[in-house]
Design an enzyme around this catalytic site. Structure first.
Site, PDB file in Angstrom:
ATOM      1  N   ASP A 119      -6.027   0.582   0.621  1.00 13.82           N
ATOM      2  CA  ASP A 119      -6.018   0.869   2.054  1.00 13.82           C
ATOM      3  C   ASP A 119      -7.375   0.437   2.602  1.00 13.82           C
ATOM      4  O   ASP A 119      -8.154  -0.208   1.914  1.00 13.82           O
ATOM      5  CB  ASP A 119      -5.764   2.356   2.295  1.00 13.82           C
ATOM      6  N   LYS A 155       0.838  -1.198   0.000  1.00 17.68           N
ATOM      7  CA  LYS A 155       0.000   0.000   0.000  1.00 17.68           C
ATOM      8  C   LYS A 155       0.877   1.254   0.000  1.00 17.68           C
ATOM      9  O   LYS A 155       0.715   2.151  -0.820  1.00 17.68           O
ATOM     10  CB  LYS A 155      -0.939  -0.005   1.211  1.00 17.68           C
TER      11      LYS A 155
END
Length: 214
Positions: free
Chosen positions: A138, A119
DNA sequence: CTCCCGATAT
DNA sequence: ATATCAGGAG
């Protein structure tokens, strides 16, 4: 790409025209620090924390020489402060010594940095190099992708693969930014505001909310 | 899977 | 009181 997905992309594009990172930073190195700090923490709080951190230790070289206790104190309010301080310190050393102050430009190199997972690496790649080797997944992107039934998966990695299969690569960076804005504004984790959501007619979860008897 | 961890909305 | 916030490592 099916018609529901292109409608979703189009509406997101109209409602969220700007796809800028919400984190404040002056240099690529500072972005790396800010994104590490943003784990399980709002960008707003990170932005209240970083100005003093970067005033004290603005470059990888200076951050690499910082006492860990000083970093811990400066970033305390972002949570997970011992891990984050250690990661920022180690990252700074690697960036200074191995990369001579430059931020690595591939996903493979970025995820080798301590405290940097897929991420975080995808955020850095998109923001600094405008590159999309993957999609930022996320908590918001995961939640909204599930609510919109763009995926049936539950782990970030599988969701990322599903999205990569569905969306044209040219949309990857903007898609995450827009989904995150939408997740903050309307499709909130605890109480999604489906009644005023512009994605209602494309969203199976909005339909379910509507037919609840309460 | 668990742990790390403070701040805030509900 | 509890869930959640632009997660990652062991």
């Amino acid at each position: 790409m099916n018609s529901s997905i292109s409608k979703i992309l189009k509406k997101l594009q109209v409602h969220y025209p700007q796809t800028q990172c919400f984190l404040k930073y002056q240099t690529p190195f500072q972005l790396v620090c800010a994104v590490i700090l943003s784990a399980q923490c709002t960008d707003e709080r990170v932005n209240r924390t970083t100005p003093l951190l970067f005033k004290n230790f603005p470059t990888p070289e200076k951050m690499a020489r910082a006492p860990i206790k000083a970093i811990e104190t400066l970033i305390h309010s972002t949570g997970f402060y011992r891990h984050k301080a250690k990661n920022i310190l180690e990252c700074s050393k690697i960036i200074h010594h191995t990369y001579h102050g430059q931020i690595p430009s591939t996903l493979e190199e970025l995820v080798r940095l301590p405290g940097v997972g897929r991420k975080t690496a995808n955020v850095i790649l998109g923001e600094i190099y405008k590159k999309s080797e993957g999609i930022v997944v996320d908590t918001h992107v995961a939640r909204l992708s599930q609510r919109l039934q763009l995926t049936q998966s539950s782990t970030a990695e599988k969701i990322e693969q599903d999205l990569m299969g569905i969306l044209p690569q040219s949309e990857w960076i903007a898609f995450s930014h827009r989904l995150i804005q939408h997740g903050r504004n309307l499709c909130i984790a605890r109480k999604p505001r489906c009644n005023i959501c512009f994605l209602q007619s494309q969203c199976p979860s909005a339909f379910l909310e509507k037919n609840k008897s309460n």
